[in-house]
Design a protein around this motif. Structure first.
Motif, PDB file in Angstrom:
ATOM      1  N   GLU A   1       0.819  -1.207   0.000  1.00  0.00           N
ATOM      2  CA  GLU A   1       0.000   0.000   0.000  1.00  0.00           C
ATOM      3  C   GLU A   1       0.859   1.267   0.000  1.00  0.00           C
ATOM      4  OE1 GLU A   1      -3.514   2.417   0.251  1.00  0.00           O
ATOM      5  OE2 GLU A   1      -2.976   0.449  -0.546  1.00  0.00           O
ATOM      6  N   GLY A   2       1.925   1.280   0.784  1.00  0.00           N
ATOM      7  CA  GLY A   2       2.786   2.454   0.813  1.00  0.00           C
ATOM      8  C   GLY A   2       3.438   2.724  -0.527  1.00  0.00           C
ATOM      9  N   ALA A   3       3.890   1.669  -1.187  1.00  0.00           N
ATOM     10  CA  ALA A   3       4.493   1.829  -2.515  1.00  0.00           C
ATOM     11  C   ALA A   3       3.467   2.334  -3.515  1.00  0.00           C
ATOM     12  CB  ALA A   3       5.072   0.496  -2.976  1.00  0.00           C
ATOM     13  N   ARG A   4       2.252   1.842  -3.416  1.00  0.00           N
ATOM     14  CA  ARG A   4       1.206   2.293  -4.342  1.00  0.00           C
ATOM     15  C   ARG A   4       0.931   3.789  -4.172  1.00  0.00           C
ATOM     16  NH1 ARG A   4      -3.870   3.567  -4.266  1.00  0.00           N
ATOM     17  NH2 ARG A   4      -4.059   3.113  -2.044  1.00  0.00           N
ATOM     18  N   LEU A   5       0.913   4.243  -2.937  1.00  0.00           N
ATOM     19  CA  LEU A   5       0.682   5.670  -2.692  1.00  0.00           C
ATOM     20  C   LEU A   5       1.817   6.512  -3.265  1.00  0.00           C
ATOM     21  CD1 LEU A   5      -0.641   5.485   0.980  1.00  0.00           C
ATOM     22  CD2 LEU A   5      -1.985   5.902  -1.089  1.00  0.00           C
ATOM     23  N   ASP A   6       3.052   6.037  -3.128  1.00  0.00           N
ATOM     24  CA  ASP A   6       4.189   6.766  -3.691  1.00  0.00           C
ATOM     25  C   ASP A   6       4.151   6.772  -5.208  1.00  0.00           C
ATOM     26  OD1 ASP A   6       5.393   7.721  -1.434  1.00  0.00           O
ATOM     27  OD2 ASP A   6       6.709   6.001  -1.173  1.00  0.00           O
TER      28      ASP A   6
ATOM     29  N   THR B   1       4.174  10.966  -6.862  1.00  0.00           N
ATOM     30  CA  THR B   1       5.617  10.946  -6.619  1.00  0.00           C
ATOM     31  C   THR B   1       6.067  12.099  -5.718  1.00  0.00           C
ATOM     32  OG1 THR B   1       6.015  12.213  -8.653  1.00  0.00           O
ATOM     33  CG2 THR B   1       6.045   9.803  -8.817  1.00  0.00           C
ATOM     34  N   ARG B   2       5.244  13.132  -5.560  1.00  0.00           N
ATOM     35  CA  ARG B   2       5.614  14.252  -4.688  1.00  0.00           C
ATOM     36  C   ARG B   2       5.559  13.853  -3.215  1.00  0.00           C
ATOM     37  NH1 ARG B   2       1.120  18.310  -6.628  1.00  0.00           N
ATOM     38  NH2 ARG B   2      -0.007  16.357  -6.262  1.00  0.00           N
ATOM     39  N   ARG B   3       4.899  12.755  -2.918  1.00  0.00           N
ATOM     40  CA  ARG B   3       4.714  12.327  -1.527  1.00  0.00           C
ATOM     41  C   ARG B   3       6.038  12.039  -0.838  1.00  0.00           C
ATOM     42  NH1 ARG B   3       3.544   7.077   0.703  1.00  0.00           N
ATOM     43  NH2 ARG B   3       2.264   7.214   2.578  1.00  0.00           N
ATOM     44  N   SER B   4       7.055  11.636  -1.584  1.00  0.00           N
ATOM     45  CA  SER B   4       8.328  11.237  -0.992  1.00  0.00           C
ATOM     46  C   SER B   4       9.463  12.197  -1.341  1.00  0.00           C
ATOM     47  CB  SER B   4       8.696   9.824  -1.462  1.00  0.00           C
ATOM     48  OG  SER B   4       7.742   8.886  -1.010  1.00  0.00           O
ATOM     49  N   GLU B   5       9.145  13.387  -1.814  1.00  0.00           N
ATOM     50  CA  GLU B   5      10.193  14.329  -2.197  1.00  0.00           C
ATOM     51  C   GLU B   5      11.049  14.751  -1.010  1.00  0.00           C
ATOM     52  OE1 GLU B   5       8.285  17.543  -4.154  1.00  0.00           O
ATOM     53  OE2 GLU B   5       8.216  16.534  -6.115  1.00  0.00           O
TER      54      GLU B   5
ATOM     55  N   PHE C   1      16.087   9.930   0.092  1.00  0.00           N
ATOM     56  CA  PHE C   1      16.365   8.787  -0.765  1.00  0.00           C
ATOM     57  C   PHE C   1      16.153   9.189  -2.215  1.00  0.00           C
ATOM     58  CE2 PHE C   1      14.133   6.995   3.038  1.00  0.00           C
ATOM     59  CZ  PHE C   1      15.227   6.427   3.644  1.00  0.00           C
ATOM     60  N   ARG C   2      16.885   8.555  -3.088  1.00  0.00           N
ATOM     61  CA  ARG C   2      16.537   8.670  -4.504  1.00  0.00           C
ATOM     62  C   ARG C   2      15.235   7.903  -4.734  1.00  0.00           C
ATOM     63  NH1 ARG C   2      21.458   6.499  -7.824  1.00  0.00           N
ATOM     64  NH2 ARG C   2      21.198   4.856  -6.267  1.00  0.00           N
ATOM     65  N   PHE C   3      14.403   8.404  -5.621  1.00  0.00           N
ATOM     66  CA  PHE C   3      13.081   7.805  -5.783  1.00  0.00           C
ATOM     67  C   PHE C   3      13.178   6.349  -6.214  1.00  0.00           C
ATOM     68  CE2 PHE C   3       8.983   6.979  -7.832  1.00  0.00           C
ATOM     69  CZ  PHE C   3       8.125   7.474  -6.874  1.00  0.00           C
TER      70      PHE C   3
ATOM     71  N   ARG D   1      11.791   1.002 -13.030  1.00  0.00           N
ATOM     72  CA  ARG D   1      10.456   1.491 -13.384  1.00  0.00           C
ATOM     73  C   ARG D   1      10.077   2.704 -12.542  1.00  0.00           C
ATOM     74  NH1 ARG D   1       5.675  -2.700 -14.561  1.00  0.00           N
ATOM     75  NH2 ARG D   1       5.967  -2.641 -16.820  1.00  0.00           N
ATOM     76  N   ALA D   2      10.474   2.694 -11.257  1.00  0.00           N
ATOM     77  CA  ALA D   2      10.186   3.820 -10.393  1.00  0.00           C
ATOM     78  C   ALA D   2      10.905   5.069 -10.894  1.00  0.00           C
ATOM     79  CB  ALA D   2      10.603   3.502  -8.960  1.00  0.00           C
ATOM     80  N   ALA D   3      12.153   4.911 -11.319  1.00  0.00           N
ATOM     81  CA  ALA D   3      12.904   6.055 -11.845  1.00  0.00           C
ATOM     82  C   ALA D   3      12.240   6.630 -13.089  1.00  0.00           C
ATOM     83  CB  ALA D   3      14.334   5.645 -12.141  1.00  0.00           C
ATOM     84  N   ARG D   4      11.773   5.760 -13.961  1.00  0.00           N
ATOM     85  CA  ARG D   4      11.088   6.236 -15.161  1.00  0.00           C
ATOM     86  C   ARG D   4       9.759   6.903 -14.816  1.00  0.00           C
ATOM     87  NH1 ARG D   4      11.831   1.212 -19.494  1.00  0.00           N
ATOM     88  NH2 ARG D   4      14.081   1.517 -19.862  1.00  0.00           N
ATOM     89  N   LEU D   5       9.093   6.372 -13.799  1.00  0.00           N
ATOM     90  CA  LEU D   5       7.822   6.963 -13.381  1.00  0.00           C
ATOM     91  C   LEU D   5       8.028   8.379 -12.847  1.00  0.00           C
ATOM     92  CD1 LEU D   5       4.847   5.997 -13.214  1.00  0.00           C
ATOM     93  CD2 LEU D   5       5.291   5.401 -10.841  1.00  0.00           C
ATOM     94  N   ARG D   6       9.105   8.558 -12.120  1.00  0.00           N
ATOM     95  CA  ARG D   6       9.407   9.893 -11.567  1.00  0.00           C
ATOM     96  C   ARG D   6       9.753  10.901 -12.666  1.00  0.00           C
ATOM     97  NH1 ARG D   6      11.239  11.871  -6.611  1.00  0.00           N
ATOM     98  NH2 ARG D   6      11.207  14.132  -6.754  1.00  0.00           N
ATOM     99  N   SER D   7      10.466  10.430 -13.680  1.00  0.00           N
ATOM    100  CA  SER D   7      10.884  11.326 -14.752  1.00  0.00           C
ATOM    101  C   SER D   7       9.803  11.570 -15.789  1.00  0.00           C
ATOM    102  CB  SER D   7      12.123  10.760 -15.452  1.00  0.00           C
ATOM    103  OG  SER D   7      11.858   9.490 -16.042  1.00  0.00           O
TER     104      SER D   7
END
Length: 219
Positions: free
Chosen positions: A62-67, A71-75, A79-81, A212-218
């Protein structure tokens, strides 16, 4: 430890999700136990058990899904996203190991086969990695349902299925082959191969989820 703590709080706010994941994990262990008593372990019940385990892992992310959704939730986190994918694996792995560990240890003690514990320890990270691969999947593209026309039909349905089920396919299918072979074999070498291959698969899925997370952030 701020990120695992936040993930635990997310689960605490959704107890039904936590209880459902625990029930699925116990059901998966029971299915594996029933399949093991049949002598020659079939691929189908093992794959079904792993599918249940994957669903349990997915409910615990659930926490990963929210992030992933925001993506601003963990700015503000140090940590690097892309590294968040690794941190988010901690809670699902710990919860599943705690829930499934007790019955698996009991089964291993009753059967006099400690290899079952090693297989559990390597299976859980694989399922969590597959769940995180799906959590950090690319954004939904409106043209996904358009597909491409081929001589055998449009590819839209295949594209949608792969977009939705890429994570479980990468985790459940190879792990089902490894587990069924290890549980059917009488020699410890098969279990060793399954443990090593499962560990490599878990690392690959974690790295893929991070990418995939890095691509999602960018995006």
């Amino acid at each position: 430890l701020v990120l695992p703590w936040r993930d635990l709080l997310a689960l605490a706010r959704a107890p039904a999700r936590l209880m459902g994941a625990a029930a699925l994990a116990l059901l998966a262990v029971g299915l594996i136990a029933v399949a093991g008593h049949a002598g020659q372990v079939s691929l189908v019940p093992v794959a079904a058990a792993l599918a249940l385990g994957y669903l349990a892992a997915a409910w615990l992310c659930e926490g990963a899904r929210l992030d992933a959704e925001d993506t601003r939730r963990s700015e503000a986190l140090p940590f690097r996203f892309e590294s968040l994918a690794w941190w988010h694996a901690a809670v699902p792995c710990l919860v599943l190991l705690a829930v499934a560990g007790a019955p698996v240890i009991a089964l291993a003690a009753a059967a006099g086969d400690p290899r079952l514990i090693a297989l559990l320890v390597v299976t859980v990270p694989v399922l969590a990695g597959g769940a995180l691969v799906n959590v950090f999947r690319p954004r939904y593209m409106p043209d996904l349902f358009g597909g491409v026309e081929t001589p055998v039909g449009n590819t839209a349905a295949i594209g949608v299925v792969l977009w939705l089920a890429w994570g479980p396919l990468l985790a459940v299918v190879p792990m089902a082959v490894l587990l069924s072979g290890a549980l059917s074999a009488s020699r410890p070498a098969a279990v060793t191969r399954a443990v090593v291959a499962g560990a490599v698969l878990a690392a690959v899925l974690g790295a893929y989820a991070a990418r995939r997370a890095a691509r999602l952030r960018s995006a």
